[in-house]
Design a protein around this motif. Structure first.
Motif, mmCIF file in Angstrom:
data_model
loop_
_atom_site.group_PDB
_atom_site.id
_atom_site.type_symbol
_atom_site.label_atom_id
_atom_site.label_comp_id
_atom_site.label_asym_id
_atom_site.label_seq_id
_atom_site.Cartn_x
_atom_site.Cartn_y
_atom_site.Cartn_z
ATOM 1 N N ASP A 56 -11.519 23.627 70.349
ATOM 2 C CA ASP A 56 -11.949 25.016 70.492
ATOM 3 C C ASP A 56 -12.130 25.639 69.112
ATOM 4 O OD1 ASP A 56 -11.845 24.769 73.195
ATOM 5 O OD2 ASP A 56 -9.989 25.900 73.466
ATOM 6 N N GLU A 91 -13.561 33.317 71.140
ATOM 7 C CA GLU A 91 -12.445 33.291 72.074
ATOM 8 C C GLU A 91 -12.931 32.629 73.351
ATOM 9 O OE1 GLU A 91 -10.739 37.136 72.649
ATOM 10 O OE2 GLU A 91 -10.309 37.443 70.517
ATOM 11 N N ASN A 92 -12.174 31.605 73.786
ATOM 12 C CA ASN A 92 -12.589 30.843 74.966
ATOM 13 C C ASN A 92 -14.002 30.291 74.809
ATOM 14 O OD1 ASN A 92 -10.122 31.465 76.284
ATOM 15 N ND2 ASN A 92 -10.952 33.461 76.898
ATOM 16 N N ASN A 93 -14.288 29.825 73.584
ATOM 17 C CA ASN A 93 -15.578 29.208 73.250
ATOM 18 C C ASN A 93 -16.759 30.176 73.355
ATOM 19 O OD1 ASN A 93 -14.743 26.530 72.578
ATOM 20 N ND2 ASN A 93 -14.360 26.176 74.751
ATOM 21 N N LYS A 94 -16.470 31.473 73.372
ATOM 22 C CA LYS A 94 -17.544 32.469 73.391
ATOM 23 C C LYS A 94 -17.427 33.362 72.160
ATOM 24 C CE LYS A 94 -17.981 32.732 78.444
ATOM 25 N NZ LYS A 94 -17.940 33.632 79.627
ATOM 26 N N SER A 102 -16.861 36.355 70.039
ATOM 27 C CA SER A 102 -16.092 37.566 70.340
ATOM 28 C C SER A 102 -16.338 38.685 69.337
ATOM 29 C CB SER A 102 -14.599 37.240 70.373
ATOM 30 O OG SER A 102 -14.181 36.692 69.126
#
Length: 331
Positions: free
Chosen positions: A98, A145-148, A150
């Motif tokens: 990640d 964050e969470n592969n998105k 941010s």
């Protein structure tokens, strides 16, 4: 005062800004040294390596190769690796791959015209007698964050100035903001009144003359006032731009005592009380003096709130004085 400096301490913008006002509480310097000591090279799984190079290449808009053999682990388990050309870096979780951050230079066009105008207006509001033109490249740090995506941190530079902008991904509750700005000055650009104020402050605190050679005017998100940092020889002084009030002063050539056995808390109060009154307009008689064994200096405390921090040398001269909590000094 302490709230303001706490805001500075929590800002993660650029080493330049940290250097400007030293906004890291004492103890952080040791932590940084430990961080460098603890860095360990790590092996990266091939699938994760491919994922990382793809992400950096998409960020850069061209194919980027990483120095995977030089990847190293920070404390807290985060791994960092730089590109072969040294222009990009990526931080990630080694267990999952990640991505935490990707950093590198991008075109100024990545920053909207409106955002550029807002940044220019901020610089002009700080000091209107200079002309500000951005360089064509901007340092960008993209966070995930969470592969998105941010948030995105932009560091824009020009001749004699640097300014930062934090932008959050659409749909988040956080608001975009100008993080910090620094404008550099030569001595001949400074107001004679400022030079006089600075000379008087250094004479009061350090009992020496002060010949300013360079200066910076800084703004930090969360602060109402901009702050001057003035340098000359071994001495650094910071004053609020609007009020002229001293924030801190130090002489890096002086060596502070490393124990309170050489100078007692009572002696320290007697020595610095008249200085504090003149320098900070502060009456310290009712404050409790505490020796901080980790930082090797004296704190003046009221209801657990540090009002002033002082270090003295073996000859009982001031090494540094801060109006509030201490901050990291330049080496």
């Amino acid at each position: 005062m302490n709230v303001k400096k706490a805001i500075l301490a929590t800002m993660i913008v650029s080493s330049m800004f940290v250097t400007l006002a030293g906004p890291i509480p004492a103890g952080a310097e040791a932590a940084q040294e430990q961080k460098q000591t603890d860095n360990k090279k790590v092996q990266i799984d091939k699938k994760i390596a491919a994922k990382l190079e793809k992400a950096v290449s998409e960020f850069a808009g061209k194919e980027i190769k990483l120095k995977l053999q030089d990847a190293f682990k920070h404390p807290h388990g985060i791994v960092a690796v730089e590109s072969v050309d040294g222009d990009y870096s990526i931080d990630f979780k080694p267990e999952t791959g990640d991505i935490i951050n990707i950093t590198g230079n991008q075109s100024i066009n990545k920053v909207s015209k409106k955002d550029q105008d807002d940044l220019l207006n901020k610089l002009k509001a700080m000091y209107g007698k200079k002309t500000y033109t951005f360089h064509k490249e901007v340092q960008v740090t993209q966070s995930y964050e969470n592969n998105k995506e941010s948030r995105t941190f932009y560091l824009l530079k020009g001749k004699d100035f640097t300014i930062s902008l934090m932008k959050y991904a659409p749909g988040t509750k956080d608001k975009n903001y100008i993080g910090a700005a620094v404008i550099e000055f030569d001595k001949n650009e400074l107001d004679p009144k400022l030079l006089k104020t600075a000379a008087e402050a250094v004479k009061t605190a350090l009992d020496q003359d002060f010949d300013v050679t360079k200066a910076k005017l800084g703004y930090y998100q969360g602060m109402k006032e901009t702050m001057w940092e003035l340098k000359g020889g071994n001495v650094t002084l910071a004053v609020e731009a609007k009020t002229g009030n001293t924030e801190y002063v130090y002489d890096i050539s002086r060596k502070r005592v490393m124990t309170n056995k050489e100078i007692t808390e009572k002696e320290v109060k007697e020595i610095v009380a008249p200085i504090a009154k003149k320098l900070f307009q502060m009456d310290i008689q009712g404050l409790e003096v505490q020796w901080d064994n980790s930082a090797k200096d004296f704190c003046f405390v009221q209801n657990k709130d540090t009002k002033m921090t002082v270090a003295l040398d073996a000859d009982k001269n001031v090494v540094y004085m801060f109006s509030g909590i201490r901050m990291l000094l330049e080496n």
